[in-house]
Scaffold this motif. Structure first.
Motif, PDB file in Angstrom:
ATOM      1  N   HIS A 113       0.839  -1.198   0.000  1.00 59.00           N
ATOM      2  CA  HIS A 113       0.000   0.000   0.000  1.00 59.00           C
ATOM      3  C   HIS A 113       0.873   1.247   0.000  1.00 59.00           C
ATOM      4  O   HIS A 113       2.104   1.169   0.041  1.00 59.00           O
ATOM      5  N   PHE A 114       0.219   2.396  -0.036  1.00 63.12           N
ATOM      6  CA  PHE A 114       0.918   3.671   0.008  1.00 63.12           C
ATOM      7  C   PHE A 114       0.531   4.413   1.292  1.00 63.12           C
ATOM      8  O   PHE A 114      -0.614   4.339   1.739  1.00 63.12           O
ATOM      9  N   ILE A 115       1.490   5.128   1.839  1.00 62.26           N
ATOM     10  CA  ILE A 115       1.269   5.946   3.021  1.00 62.26           C
ATOM     11  C   ILE A 115       1.287   7.411   2.591  1.00 62.26           C
ATOM     12  O   ILE A 115       2.276   7.879   2.017  1.00 62.26           O
ATOM     13  N   ILE A 122      -2.938  18.935  -1.375  1.00 64.98           N
ATOM     14  CA  ILE A 122      -2.243  17.950  -2.213  1.00 64.98           C
ATOM     15  C   ILE A 122      -2.565  16.535  -1.755  1.00 64.98           C
ATOM     16  O   ILE A 122      -2.844  15.644  -2.572  1.00 64.98           O
ATOM     17  N   GLY A 123      -2.532  16.303  -0.454  1.00 68.15           N
ATOM     18  CA  GLY A 123      -2.833  14.969   0.050  1.00 68.15           C
ATOM     19  C   GLY A 123      -4.232  14.505  -0.320  1.00 68.15           C
ATOM     20  O   GLY A 123      -4.446  13.319  -0.613  1.00 68.15           O
ATOM     21  N   THR A 124      -5.188  15.436  -0.328  1.00 66.83           N
ATOM     22  CA  THR A 124      -6.549  15.090  -0.718  1.00 66.83           C
ATOM     23  C   THR A 124      -6.609  14.612  -2.162  1.00 66.83           C
ATOM     24  O   THR A 124      -7.276  13.613  -2.480  1.00 66.83           O
ATOM     25  N   GLN A 125      -5.904  15.301  -3.043  1.00 66.73           N
ATOM     26  CA  GLN A 125      -5.901  14.908  -4.447  1.00 66.73           C
ATOM     27  C   GLN A 125      -5.186  13.571  -4.661  1.00 66.73           C
ATOM     28  O   GLN A 125      -5.601  12.765  -5.495  1.00 66.73           O
ATOM     29  N   ILE A 126      -4.121  13.344  -3.897  1.00 61.04           N
ATOM     30  CA  ILE A 126      -3.420  12.058  -3.994  1.00 61.04           C
ATOM     31  C   ILE A 126      -4.358  10.917  -3.622  1.00 61.04           C
ATOM     32  O   ILE A 126      -4.445   9.900  -4.311  1.00 61.04           O
ATOM     33  N   ALA A 127      -5.085  11.095  -2.514  1.00 64.71           N
ATOM     34  CA  ALA A 127      -6.001  10.053  -2.063  1.00 64.71           C
ATOM     35  C   ALA A 127      -7.100   9.791  -3.093  1.00 64.71           C
ATOM     36  O   ALA A 127      -7.473   8.635  -3.344  1.00 64.71           O
ATOM     37  N   LYS A 128      -7.618  10.840  -3.705  1.00 61.84           N
ATOM     38  CA  LYS A 128      -8.658  10.664  -4.722  1.00 61.84           C
ATOM     39  C   LYS A 128      -8.130   9.895  -5.931  1.00 61.84           C
ATOM     40  O   LYS A 128      -8.832   9.044  -6.496  1.00 61.84           O
ATOM     41  N   GLU A 129      -6.897  10.203  -6.331  1.00 54.77           N
ATOM     42  CA  GLU A 129      -6.312   9.504  -7.478  1.00 54.77           C
ATOM     43  C   GLU A 129      -6.074   8.030  -7.154  1.00 54.77           C
ATOM     44  O   GLU A 129      -6.322   7.146  -7.985  1.00 54.77           O
ATOM     45  N   LEU A 130      -5.609   7.735  -5.945  1.00 54.91           N
ATOM     46  CA  LEU A 130      -5.417   6.343  -5.549  1.00 54.91           C
ATOM     47  C   LEU A 130      -6.754   5.623  -5.439  1.00 54.91           C
ATOM     48  O   LEU A 130      -6.850   4.433  -5.763  1.00 54.91           O
ATOM     49  N   ARG A 132      -9.325   6.282  -7.299  1.00 55.93           N
ATOM     50  CA  ARG A 132      -9.765   6.046  -8.670  1.00 55.93           C
ATOM     51  C   ARG A 132      -9.102   4.799  -9.248  1.00 55.93           C
ATOM     52  O   ARG A 132      -9.736   4.034  -9.992  1.00 55.93           O
ATOM     53  N   GLN A 133      -7.848   4.577  -8.882  1.00 58.74           N
ATOM     54  CA  GLN A 133      -7.128   3.414  -9.385  1.00 58.74           C
ATOM     55  C   GLN A 133      -7.223   2.204  -8.458  1.00 58.74           C
ATOM     56  O   GLN A 133      -6.576   1.195  -8.680  1.00 58.74           O
ATOM     57  N   ARG A 134      -8.032   2.359  -7.395  1.00 57.48           N
ATOM     58  CA  ARG A 134      -8.278   1.272  -6.443  1.00 57.48           C
ATOM     59  C   ARG A 134      -6.979   0.745  -5.844  1.00 57.48           C
ATOM     60  O   ARG A 134      -6.754  -0.463  -5.744  1.00 57.48           O
ATOM     61  N   ILE A 135      -6.144   1.649  -5.445  1.00 56.59           N
ATOM     62  CA  ILE A 135      -4.859   1.310  -4.832  1.00 56.59           C
ATOM     63  C   ILE A 135      -4.987   1.532  -3.324  1.00 56.59           C
ATOM     64  O   ILE A 135      -5.374   2.618  -2.890  1.00 56.59           O
ATOM     65  N   PRO A 136      -4.670   0.532  -2.510  1.00 60.39           N
ATOM     66  CA  PRO A 136      -4.820   0.686  -1.050  1.00 60.39           C
ATOM     67  C   PRO A 136      -3.861   1.727  -0.486  1.00 60.39           C
ATOM     68  O   PRO A 136      -2.709   1.836  -0.921  1.00 60.39           O
ATOM     69  N   HIS A 137      -4.337   2.480   0.492  1.00 64.98           N
ATOM     70  CA  HIS A 137      -3.502   3.521   1.099  1.00 64.98           C
ATOM     71  C   HIS A 137      -4.027   3.870   2.479  1.00 64.98           C
ATOM     72  O   HIS A 137      -5.173   3.567   2.823  1.00 64.98           O
TER      73      HIS A 137
END
Length: 334
Positions: A113-115, A122-130, A132-137
């Protein structure tokens, strides 16, 4: 982090007071009235909880005076205990504790996963992109307003300083695929990067730099990639002005707006294609994704690699194609 503490700990002191009151009453009836242990305990309990069953045996004057003290102390202790329970229930501490325990279990189950450190713009946009790609974080945040937003959105998160090794371990840094330091302070980003690199030498770390002079510091601290939002925004605006169609095409492919996509594929540890050329490995056959670039472990980049280029340990291939073509190419490199 008071909302995450076990609410049962709040009952340790009331429980101790109740036990002392029970022991006091039982010992008093045994010593003053000469009753048996069971009768004395029964009388103490019925007196403390005020059920009104009456006296177990007739009481002497001394016994009645003692009972008065037991009522004043013991009944007060019971009411105090119920008050603590009612307050804990009204504040929702049991619900918060169950929610946090469930979240802790979910975080412990994460792998590759990603931390995300910081849940600002910026962190909000990162989380939204992850998402969208269904990447655990999991998000690490310490400020009250972002924490309230994280709770409202139902995200996995940890409350704490991302520069703390204990917090990073709780976020599963040993099992993580990467870390993104997106807090607003460049100094905090440096500390986070140093702590993360010390805990996980092989972790891929992306760091945000607010000032240009911080880029070099973050690289020295151990960041694999340093992103300057203002510099990137300037480059993107220039590209949009000069080559808008190119930018649109890349954006469309990266965000799933077409059947064609771009992916990074890392050469597997047991890949049979190691030591073979791209042609010999079958990567250039029909039905395979188009190879845009190949990056060696030392950072050497081969753009539009030739057919006779041989695969080595640590190679990373950038390929473009349909989902079927990308899957077929990835199968040859695993």
């Amino acid at each position: 982090m008071p909302e995450f503490s076990d609410p049962r700990r709040r009952f340790l002191r009331p429980a101790l007071f109740v036990l002392i009151a029970v022991a006091y009453g039982t010992a008093g009836y045994v010593l003053i009235e000469g009753w048996g242990l069971l009768d004395a305990l029964y009388m103490t309990i019925t007196t403390m909880i005020t059920v009104g069953f009456g006296e177990t045996h007739p009481l002497s004057q001394a016994g009645r005076l003692f009972t008065i003290t037991l009522i004043l102390g013991g009944v007060g202790t019971i009411f105090y205990t119920f008050g603590v329970f009612a307050e804990t229930l009204a504040e929702g501490r049991f619900t918060a504790f169950r929610r946090q325990r469930r979240m802790t279990n979910d975080i412990s189950a994460l792998r590759d996963h990603f931390i995300i450190c910081g849940y600002g713009r910026i962190g909000t946009q990162i989380a939204k992109e992850l998402d969208r790609q269904r990447i655990p974080h999991v998000v690490v945040e310490v400020n009250p307003a972002p924490l309230a937003q994280l709770r409202a959105e139902g995200r996995l998160y940890l409350e704490g300083d991302a520069a703390s090794e204990d917090v990073l371990r709780a976020a599963g840094i040993e099992r993580a695929k990467g870390l993104m330091a997106a807090v607003d302070s460049d100094e905090r980003v440096v500390y986070i990067t140093l702590a993360a690199r010390a805990l996980s030498p092989g972790l891929f770390i992306t760091a945000r730099a607010g000032r240009p002079e911080s880029i070099r510091r973050l690289e020295l601290a151990g960041a694999n990639r340093v992103v300057s939002p203002y510099r990137m925004a300037g480059r993107l605006m220039a590209e949009l002005a000069l080559r808008p169609v190119v930018v649109d095409v890349i954006e469309t492919m990266q965000h799933g707006g077409t059947e064609i996509g771009i992916e990074e594929i890392l050469l597997g540890a047991d890949c049979h294609a190691r030591g073979r050329s791209l042609s010999e490995a079958g990567l250039l056959e029909t039905g395979r994704a188009r190879l845009l670039a190949l990056r060696r472990r030392d950072g050497t980049l081969h753009v539009s690699p030739s057919a006779d280029l041989r695969l080595e340990d640590g190679d990373l291939v950038v390929a473009m194609g349909t989902e079927y073509e990308l899957t077929a190419t990835a199968a040859l490199l695993q």
